[in-house]
Design an enzyme around this catalytic site. Structure first.
Site, PDB file in Angstrom:
ATOM      1  N   PRO A 169      41.481  49.279  39.531  1.00 22.13           N
ATOM      2  CA  PRO A 169      41.505  49.674  38.118  1.00 22.13           C
ATOM      3  C   PRO A 169      41.915  48.591  37.118  1.00 22.13           C
ATOM      4  O   PRO A 169      42.969  48.674  36.479  1.00 22.13           O
ATOM      5  CB  PRO A 169      42.512  50.828  38.122  1.00 22.13           C
ATOM      6  CG  PRO A 169      43.473  50.446  39.200  1.00 22.13           C
ATOM      7  CD  PRO A 169      42.633  49.795  40.266  1.00 22.13           C
ATOM      8  N   CYS A 170      41.044  47.604  36.913  1.00 16.46           N
ATOM      9  CA  CYS A 170      41.344  46.567  35.926  1.00 16.46           C
ATOM     10  C   CYS A 170      41.410  47.148  34.512  1.00 16.46           C
ATOM     11  O   CYS A 170      42.021  46.550  33.627  1.00 16.46           O
ATOM     12  CB  CYS A 170      40.341  45.428  36.013  1.00 16.46           C
ATOM     13  SG  CYS A 170      38.621  45.923  35.951  1.00 16.46           S
ATOM     14  N   HIS A 171      40.825  48.331  34.301  1.00 17.22           N
ATOM     15  CA  HIS A 171      40.895  48.966  32.980  1.00 17.22           C
ATOM     16  C   HIS A 171      42.321  49.382  32.624  1.00 17.22           C
ATOM     17  O   HIS A 171      42.626  49.598  31.465  1.00 17.22           O
ATOM     18  CB  HIS A 171      39.945  50.177  32.907  1.00 17.22           C
ATOM     19  CG  HIS A 171      40.257  51.263  33.884  1.00 17.22           C
ATOM     20  ND1 HIS A 171      39.839  51.212  35.208  1.00 17.22           N
ATOM     21  CD2 HIS A 171      40.941  52.422  33.743  1.00 17.22           C
ATOM     22  CE1 HIS A 171      40.242  52.303  35.833  1.00 17.22           C
ATOM     23  NE2 HIS A 171      40.921  53.054  34.966  1.00 17.22           N
TER      24      HIS A 171
END
Length: 158
Positions: free
Chosen positions: A115-117
């Site tokens: 989850p780079c978001h």
């Protein structure tokens, strides 16, 4: 290499498997698909995630990258659904620089699942400065959509 495309609320995506591990999630649709049990399970988990029924993925992953990038992605994977961490805090945790963390986020081969978001900059929550960047299809719009899905941001017209 087995691959499976699926429709999601944010974009069409394609999952790729190598040696029974997910190695990539790309934006777009591929014509020649080769399903596998793992890809079908990943599709089920992504569908549940987008339906708000799954908050943690349980899939074997093998992203290709440098040792530093893999350290960033491993730590990033521990950021819980509905939470964020700043590039700076993640960098401090890894004894790295915020710029190097940002670069690793931008090169994440398995977005959403890794989850780079959930990695954000500083500034007022929800502001363009706070969001930082997003290298996936749709850029900041996609990052906002994922953060709204996880109820980190309030829905707004964007």
């Amino acid at each position: 290499m087995p691959q499976l495309s699926l429709h999601t609320p944010i974009a069409d995506i394609t999952l790729y498997e190598h040696q029974e591990k997910i190695v990539a999630l790309d934006w777009g649709w591929v014509e020649d698909q080769e399903k596998s049990p793992l890809l079908l399970e990943a599709k089920n988990q992504l569908d549940a995630y987008f339906d708000g029924q799954l908050t943690s993925f349980d899939l074997p992953l093998d992203p290709y990258g440098t040792d530093h990038q893999k350290r960033v992605w491993t730590r990033m994977a521990s950021i819980q659904y509905g939470e964020t961490m700043s590039y700076g805090a993640l960098a401090k945790n890894l004894s790295s620089s915020a710029q190097a963390v940002g670069t690793a986020c931008g090169r994440n081969p398995i977005p959403i699942i890794l989850p780079c978001h959930r990695v954000v900059a500083t500034g007022e929550k929800g502001s363009e400065k706070w969001l930082g960047g997003y290298s996936g299809d749709g850029g900041i719009w996609t990052k906002k959509a994922l953060l709204i899905l996880e109820e980190i941001l309030e829905p707004e017209l964007f």
